[in-house]
Design a protein around this motif. Structure first.
Motif, PDB file in Angstrom:
ATOM      1  N   SER A   1      12.457  -1.423 -36.864  1.00 53.30           N
ATOM      2  CA  SER A   1      11.145  -1.081 -36.323  1.00 53.30           C
ATOM      3  C   SER A   1      11.034  -1.535 -34.877  1.00 53.30           C
ATOM      4  O   SER A   1      11.908  -2.232 -34.353  1.00 53.30           O
ATOM      5  CB  SER A   1      10.038  -1.735 -37.153  1.00 53.30           C
TER       6      SER A   1
ATOM      7  N   THR B   1       8.567  -3.403 -33.879  1.00 57.80           N
ATOM      8  CA  THR B   1       7.698  -4.578 -33.896  1.00 57.80           C
ATOM      9  C   THR B   1       8.460  -5.808 -34.368  1.00 57.80           C
ATOM     10  O   THR B   1       9.533  -5.707 -34.958  1.00 57.80           O
ATOM     11  CB  THR B   1       6.493  -4.352 -34.825  1.00 57.80           C
ATOM     12  N   GLY B   2       7.875  -6.965 -34.120  1.00 60.63           N
ATOM     13  CA  GLY B   2       8.485  -8.212 -34.557  1.00 60.63           C
ATOM     14  C   GLY B   2       9.672  -8.602 -33.692  1.00 60.63           C
ATOM     15  O   GLY B   2       9.855  -8.104 -32.577  1.00 60.63           O
TER      16      GLY B   2
ATOM     17  N   THR C   1      12.894  -7.967 -32.813  1.00 62.59           N
ATOM     18  CA  THR C   1      13.842  -6.869 -33.002  1.00 62.59           C
ATOM     19  C   THR C   1      15.294  -7.321 -32.919  1.00 62.59           C
ATOM     20  O   THR C   1      16.186  -6.636 -33.429  1.00 62.59           O
ATOM     21  CB  THR C   1      13.600  -5.763 -31.953  1.00 62.59           C
TER      22      THR C   1
ATOM     23  N   LEU D   1       3.570   4.152 -28.849  1.00 64.56           N
ATOM     24  CA  LEU D   1       4.156   2.926 -28.320  1.00 64.56           C
ATOM     25  C   LEU D   1       3.874   2.780 -26.826  1.00 64.56           C
ATOM     26  O   LEU D   1       3.642   1.671 -26.340  1.00 64.56           O
ATOM     27  CB  LEU D   1       5.667   2.922 -28.572  1.00 64.56           C
TER      28      LEU D   1
ATOM     29  N   GLU E   1       0.551   1.266 -26.434  1.00 69.03           N
ATOM     30  CA  GLU E   1       0.563  -0.150 -26.802  1.00 69.03           C
ATOM     31  C   GLU E   1       1.212  -0.992 -25.707  1.00 69.03           C
ATOM     32  O   GLU E   1       0.687  -2.040 -25.322  1.00 69.03           O
ATOM     33  CB  GLU E   1       1.319  -0.333 -28.121  1.00 69.03           C
ATOM     34  N   TRP E   2       2.352  -0.531 -25.211  1.00 67.53           N
ATOM     35  CA  TRP E   2       3.054  -1.282 -24.168  1.00 67.53           C
ATOM     36  C   TRP E   2       2.255  -1.316 -22.872  1.00 67.53           C
ATOM     37  O   TRP E   2       2.160  -2.348 -22.213  1.00 67.53           O
ATOM     38  CB  TRP E   2       4.425  -0.657 -23.907  1.00 67.53           C
TER      39      TRP E   2
ATOM     40  N   LYS F   1       4.502  -9.373 -20.720  1.00 70.75           N
ATOM     41  CA  LYS F   1       5.482  -8.755 -21.602  1.00 70.75           C
ATOM     42  C   LYS F   1       6.739  -9.604 -21.676  1.00 70.75           C
ATOM     43  O   LYS F   1       7.175 -10.177 -20.695  1.00 70.75           O
ATOM     44  CB  LYS F   1       5.850  -7.348 -21.108  1.00 70.75           C
TER      45      LYS F   1
END
Length: 254
Positions: free
Chosen positions: A123, A125-126, A128, A216, A219-220, A228
């Motif tokens: 995914s 998320t998390g 990676t 995405l 979101e980014w 970031k």
């Protein structure tokens, strides 16, 4: 029609749809800007690859004589290569241009990527870098499909060495990835991230509807650039410290 795909359509009319399909990356910036960044990325990778080959690979084993050729690339317990958006575009362009694959075989690369994402629950998320998988770019017939033009930095860095002291210093990979990050920021701003290679392949798939990438992007882009977590080195160090296993045999490049 995109100029860099003209020859593809002429060489094989069956590839026309794949060659001329609009790409979402170009909605944010001019084609010229991304094209220049891709050229710079290729020069950066070529220089890095040549340096590793001339200064370190002589101490590595030759994968052509390996009885389990490709196992390092397909070891789902080990491979955790993350790439950036620009690198994903470079891989897509390399796949589109290669004369070694038929149009059907090129589509199979993206099919394998989607199967890999599903099989290993990858995914965007998390953490990676904790996600591992079998690389969909490895071909039993050809080896790495992007070896010469779009190979990820970790794959260039790593090889099968008998002694740890023969390995190239991690600082070489870190410096290369830093330059890659700067190129991504220059072209996409905040609209990118380090993600598992198969995830990025599904996002830049020429036949994708682009919905997930657009989601995405929002979101980014909603995050402040300075907040970031761009550093692949920091993420890799965290992953290494928390890993319960350490591998001493790494994939060779030739």
């Amino acid at each position: 029609m995109r100029v860099d795909h003209l020859w593809l359509a002429r060489a094989n009319p069956a590839c026309l749809d794949l060659a001329v399909k609009p790409t979402r990356e170009f909605q944010m910036i001019s084609r010229r800007s991304e094209a220049e960044a891709l050229a710079q990325l290729q020069r950066l990778k070529a220089s890095y690859q040549t340096f590793i080959k001339l200064n370190y690979e002589q101490a590595a084993k030759d994968c052509r004589s390996c009885p389990a050729r490709g196992s390092c690339c397909t070891d789902a317990h080990f491979v955790n290569v993350n790439i950036t958006r620009l690198e994903a575009v470079a891989i897509r362009e390399t796949i589109a241009r290669t004369p070694r694959l038929t149009c059907e075989e090129k589509r199979e690369v993206y099919s394998r990527a989607r199967e890999t994402v599903k099989r290993y629950s990858l995914s965007a998320t998390g953490d990676t870098f904790q996600q591992t998988y079998s690389c969909p770019l490895f071909s039993r017939k050809f080896g790495c499909l992007v070896h010469r033009r779009a190979k990820p930095a970790p794959c260039i860095q790593h090889a099968c060495y008998e002694n740890w002291e023969d390995l190239p210093p991690l600082s070489l990979q870190t410096r290369t990835e830093h330059h890659v990050e700067k190129l991504n920021i220059e072209i996409y701003g905040a609209a990118w991230a380090w993600l598992p290679l198969p995830v990025w392949l599904t996002l830049v798939d020429p036949e994708s509807d682009g919905v997930e990438l657009k989601k995405l992007e929002r979101e980014w882009s909603s995050q402040e650039l300075k907040n970031k977590k761009f550093s692949a080195y920091s993420a890799r160090q965290l992953n290494f410290k928390s890993s319960s296993h350490q591998r001493k045999v790494l994939p060779v490049i030739r």
